[in-house]
Design an enzyme around this catalytic site. Structure first.
Site, short mmCIF file in Angstrom:
data_model
loop_
_atom_site.label_atom_id
_atom_site.label_comp_id
_atom_site.label_asym_id
_atom_site.label_seq_id
_atom_site.Cartn_x
_atom_site.Cartn_y
_atom_site.Cartn_z
N SER A 151 1.00 -1.11 0.09
CA SER A 151 0.07 0.04 -0.02
C SER A 151 0.90 1.24 0.14
O SER A 151 1.97 1.20 0.33
CB SER A 151 -1.10 0.16 1.42
N TYR A 164 -1.78 -0.56 10.46
CA TYR A 164 -1.64 -0.98 9.17
C TYR A 164 -0.40 -0.67 8.34
O TYR A 164 0.05 -1.68 7.44
CB TYR A 164 -3.20 -0.41 8.33
P1 NDP Z 1 -11.66 -6.16 0.24
O1 NDP Z 1 -12.00 -5.90 1.72
O2 NDP Z 1 -12.42 -5.66 -0.87
O3 NDP Z 1 -11.04 -7.62 -0.10
C1 NDP Z 1 -10.45 -8.34 0.82
C2 NDP Z 1 -10.19 -9.92 0.56
O4 NDP Z 1 -9.47 -10.46 1.38
C3 NDP Z 1 -11.44 -10.52 0.38
O5 NDP Z 1 -11.73 -11.69 -0.55
C4 NDP Z 1 -11.52 -11.19 2.07
O6 NDP Z 1 -12.67 -12.34 2.03
C5 NDP Z 1 -10.08 -11.52 2.09
N1 NDP Z 1 -9.90 -11.58 3.17
C6 NDP Z 1 -9.63 -10.48 4.38
N2 NDP Z 1 -9.05 -11.13 5.43
C7 NDP Z 1 -8.86 -12.36 5.21
C8 NDP Z 1 -8.57 -13.21 5.89
N3 NDP Z 1 -8.11 -13.24 7.46
N4 NDP Z 1 -8.26 -14.52 5.58
C9 NDP Z 1 -8.65 -14.78 4.24
N5 NDP Z 1 -8.91 -13.80 3.42
C10 NDP Z 1 -9.23 -12.62 3.91
O7 NDP Z 1 -10.16 -5.26 0.45
P2 NDP Z 1 -9.28 -4.78 -1.11
O8 NDP Z 1 -9.43 -5.58 -2.32
O9 NDP Z 1 -9.31 -3.44 -1.21
O10 NDP Z 1 -7.90 -5.11 -0.71
C11 NDP Z 1 -7.03 -6.34 -1.01
C12 NDP Z 1 -5.52 -5.84 -0.29
O11 NDP Z 1 -5.15 -4.66 -1.00
C13 NDP Z 1 -5.28 -5.68 0.89
O12 NDP Z 1 -4.15 -6.25 1.26
C14 NDP Z 1 -5.23 -4.19 1.27
O13 NDP Z 1 -4.47 -3.74 2.21
C15 NDP Z 1 -4.51 -3.84 -0.07
N6 NDP Z 1 -4.88 -2.41 -0.53
C16 NDP Z 1 -6.16 -2.01 -0.83
C17 NDP Z 1 -6.21 -0.57 -1.20
C18 NDP Z 1 -7.48 0.07 -1.34
O14 NDP Z 1 -7.52 1.17 -1.39
N7 NDP Z 1 -8.68 -0.76 -1.77
C19 NDP Z 1 -5.20 0.51 -1.06
C20 NDP Z 1 -3.86 -0.33 -0.72
C21 NDP Z 1 -3.53 -1.49 -0.44
P3 NDP Z 1 -13.31 -12.37 3.52
O15 NDP Z 1 -13.64 -11.29 4.18
O16 NDP Z 1 -14.48 -13.34 3.11
O17 NDP Z 1 -12.31 -13.24 4.05
#
Ligand code: NDP
Length: 261
Positions: A151, A164
């Site tokens: 990020s 974070y």
């Molecule tokens: P979302 O919340 O849209 O998606 C997150 C995904 O990760 C879901 O599939 C969720 O499914 C899964 N997930 C979360 N926690 C767990 C866990 N403990 N075990 C297994 N699966 C998990 O988030 P984003 O797509 O936005 O984020 C994805 C990545 O990108 C993250 O690492 C985030 O930090 C990073 N990021 C995002 C930004 C943004 O602006 N959106 C900016 C910078 C980085 P479920 O909850 O069912 O487990």
């Protein structure tokens, strides 16, 4: 040097993408699968995962999935066992994407020890351990690729995201260290560091119109990014075309980082 067609092909490769049920992870799963990669993914919510897998099936994409909470050590081991079986011990691509902001935006002093530990386990311990577990299979590939979804918060300060940001900063350092340690095993390791991307993760911040306006005013391209715009960078890094790129942190942020004073 391989020929041009081969440099832009991932046909027949295998990948594990964590957190692929929605958001950025889902876009990565679909992008890789459209390149002919067989992808396994995971998440905690079964309904969302199954719905995503059904849609992939309708698009004729080769995607499988399993329920796994990546913050749990035993579940990570089980996941990697499944991956080893499904892909016969050879993994070409690992994308450590699953993650979140934990209890949300708040001052560091307000974090309980449990909230801190959970966030570290979800965003960082999971990446370190899964990557460690995947090493023999990536080595077997002979063209292994690890991509960490970091990020812009891993480099610069974002208010209310001290823990974070620390997980993402640690991830950046881990990617550099592994890129050097594993270069001899023909495994490349890189980070993609997104800026603000329109997913459910940042909805609590961006659904307020005033917040949205203030946030995008700092982004030179004046908008949030789309998950697909992150996915295309991940795919590029996994292609043989990126064969000299390792240990890099690549920002996909509409110029946000370049605009920090
Ligand atoms: P979302 O919340 O849209 O998606 C997150 C995904 O990760 C879901 O599939 C969720 O499914 C899964 N997930 C979360 N926690 C767990 C866990 N403990 N075990 C297994 N699966 C998990 O988030 P984003 O797509 O936005 O984020 C994805 C990545 O990108 C993250 O690492 C985030 O930090 C990073 N990021 C995002 C930004 C943004 O602006 N959106 C900016 C910078 C980085 P479920 O909850 O069912 O487990």
């Amino acid at each position: 040097m391989v020929n041009r067609d081969e440099r832009w092909s991932m046909q027949g490769a295998t990948a594990l993408v964590t957190g692929g049920s929605k958001g950025i992870g889902r876009a990565i799963v679909e992008e890789l699968a459209r390149f002919g990669v067989t992808v396994h993914t995971c998440s905690r919510n079964e309904e969302e995962l199954n719905s995503m897998l059904n849609q992939c099936q309708m698009m004729n994409l080769r995607v499988t999935g399993s329920i796994c909470d990546v913050s749990n050590r035993a579940e990570r081991e089980k996941l990697m066992d499944q991956v080893r079986t499904i892909f016969n011990g050879k993994l070409d691509i690992l994308v450590n994407n699953a993650g979140g902001v934990g209890p949300g935006w708040k001052a560091a002093i307000e974090f309980s020890l449990e909230e801190y530990s959970n966030l570290m386990a979800t965003n960082f311990d999971s990446c370190f351990h899964l990557t460690q577990l995947a090493h023999p299979f990536l080595k077997e590939s002979g063209r292994g690729n690890v991509v960490f979804i970091s990020s812009i918060a891993g480099t610069g300060r974002v208010e209310g995201l001290a823990v974070y940001s620390s997980t993402k900063g640690a991830m950046n350092q881990l990617a550099k260290a592994l890129a050097c340690e594993w270069a001899g095993d023909m495994i490349r390791v890189n980070c993609v560091a997104p800026g603000y991307i329109a997913t459910s993760l940042i909805k609590p911040v961006t659904e307020n119109e005033e917040n949205h306006k203030q946030l995008t005013s700092r982004i030179p391209l004046r908008r949030l990014g789309e998950a697909e715009e992150v996915a295309s960078m991940v795919a590029f890094l996994c292609l043989p075309a990126a064969s000299f790129v390792t240990g890099a942190i690549i920002y996909v942020d509409g110029g946000h980082t370049a605009n920090l004073s």
